[in-house]
Write a protein that holds these residues in place. Structure first.
Motif, PDB file in Angstrom:
ATOM      1  N   SER A  33       0.857  -1.186   0.000  1.00  0.00           N
ATOM      2  CA  SER A  33       0.000   0.000   0.000  1.00  0.00           C
ATOM      3  C   SER A  33       0.895   1.238   0.000  1.00  0.00           C
ATOM      4  O   SER A  33       2.106   1.151   0.239  1.00  0.00           O
ATOM      5  N   ASP A  34       0.303   2.390  -0.256  1.00  0.00           N
ATOM      6  CA  ASP A  34       1.081   3.636  -0.265  1.00  0.00           C
ATOM      7  C   ASP A  34       1.767   3.864   1.078  1.00  0.00           C
ATOM      8  O   ASP A  34       2.958   4.189   1.120  1.00  0.00           O
ATOM      9  N   ALA A  35       1.028   3.677   2.163  1.00  0.00           N
ATOM     10  CA  ALA A  35       1.588   3.913   3.492  1.00  0.00           C
ATOM     11  C   ALA A  35       2.717   2.942   3.813  1.00  0.00           C
ATOM     12  O   ALA A  35       3.753   3.332   4.364  1.00  0.00           O
ATOM     13  N   GLU A  36       2.536   1.671   3.465  1.00  0.00           N
ATOM     14  CA  GLU A  36       3.583   0.673   3.716  1.00  0.00           C
ATOM     15  C   GLU A  36       4.843   0.975   2.916  1.00  0.00           C
ATOM     16  O   GLU A  36       5.954   0.876   3.435  1.00  0.00           O
ATOM     17  N   ALA A  37       4.672   1.337   1.647  1.00  0.00           N
ATOM     18  CA  ALA A  37       5.822   1.644   0.788  1.00  0.00           C
ATOM     19  C   ALA A  37       6.582   2.854   1.307  1.00  0.00           C
ATOM     20  O   ALA A  37       7.824   2.856   1.331  1.00  0.00           O
ATOM     21  N   CYS A  38       5.869   3.871   1.738  1.00  0.00           N
ATOM     22  CA  CYS A  38       6.509   5.078   2.273  1.00  0.00           C
ATOM     23  C   CYS A  38       7.296   4.754   3.546  1.00  0.00           C
ATOM     24  O   CYS A  38       8.426   5.212   3.716  1.00  0.00           O
ATOM     25  N   ALA A  39       6.705   3.966   4.417  1.00  0.00           N
ATOM     26  CA  ALA A  39       7.386   3.600   5.659  1.00  0.00           C
ATOM     27  C   ALA A  39       8.593   2.707   5.386  1.00  0.00           C
ATOM     28  O   ALA A  39       9.663   2.894   5.965  1.00  0.00           O
ATOM     29  N   TYR A  40       8.449   1.757   4.493  1.00  0.00           N
ATOM     30  CA  TYR A  40       9.518   0.810   4.175  1.00  0.00           C
ATOM     31  C   TYR A  40      10.718   1.506   3.542  1.00  0.00           C
ATOM     32  O   TYR A  40      11.866   1.202   3.863  1.00  0.00           O
ATOM     33  N   CYS A  41      10.450   2.457   2.641  1.00  0.00           N
ATOM     34  CA  CYS A  41      11.530   3.131   1.903  1.00  0.00           C
ATOM     35  C   CYS A  41      11.872   4.509   2.455  1.00  0.00           C
ATOM     36  O   CYS A  41      12.748   5.181   1.916  1.00  0.00           O
ATOM     37  N   ASN A  42      11.158   4.922   3.481  1.00  0.00           N
ATOM     38  CA  ASN A  42      11.384   6.231   4.092  1.00  0.00           C
ATOM     39  C   ASN A  42      11.260   7.347   3.049  1.00  0.00           C
ATOM     40  O   ASN A  42      12.148   8.179   2.884  1.00  0.00           O
ATOM     41  N   THR A  43      10.138   7.323   2.331  1.00  0.00           N
ATOM     42  CA  THR A  43       9.857   8.333   1.320  1.00  0.00           C
ATOM     43  C   THR A  43       8.504   8.970   1.611  1.00  0.00           C
ATOM     44  O   THR A  43       7.740   8.489   2.451  1.00  0.00           O
ATOM     45  N   ASP A  44       8.218  10.055   0.902  1.00  0.00           N
ATOM     46  CA  ASP A  44       6.938  10.741   1.081  1.00  0.00           C
ATOM     47  C   ASP A  44       5.821  10.109   0.255  1.00  0.00           C
ATOM     48  O   ASP A  44       4.655  10.212   0.620  1.00  0.00           O
ATOM     49  N   THR A  45       6.186   9.490  -0.871  1.00  0.00           N
ATOM     50  CA  THR A  45       5.186   8.862  -1.722  1.00  0.00           C
ATOM     51  C   THR A  45       5.677   7.497  -2.201  1.00  0.00           C
ATOM     52  O   THR A  45       6.877   7.236  -2.240  1.00  0.00           O
ATOM     53  N   LYS A  46       4.736   6.678  -2.593  1.00  0.00           N
ATOM     54  CA  LYS A  46       5.075   5.366  -3.140  1.00  0.00           C
ATOM     55  C   LYS A  46       5.838   5.533  -4.449  1.00  0.00           C
ATOM     56  O   LYS A  46       6.767   4.778  -4.742  1.00  0.00           O
TER      57      LYS A  46
END
Length: 69
Positions: A33-46
């Motif tokens: 999901s967008d939130a998981e991808a942002c948290a995993y990669c430490n980014t603002d967006t997927k």
């Protein structure tokens, strides 16, 4: 499998492993999901996360192509 000069074989092997890992990571992050991808990669967006991984893949492929005979 690509053919490499003997002196580059160890580096080429490591780059090849890194490429496989980066490709797997790209698929994994794309399925998040967008939130998981942002948290995993430490980014603002997927999209930023996917772009960062794709840039890594492009760099590894460039290095492998430079080594290929």
């Amino acid at each position: 499998m690509r053919q490499f000069r003997v002196c580059d074989s160890i580096d080429a092997y490591e780059f090849d492993k890194a490429l496989d890992k980066a490709c797997d990571e790209l698929i994994r992050v794309d399925e998040m999901s967008d939130a998981e991808a942002c948290a995993y990669c430490n980014t603002d967006t997927k999209e930023e996360a996917l772009q960062g991984i794709q840039e890594e893949i492009d760099y590894i492929e460039f290095q492998l192509n430079r080594m290929a005979v």
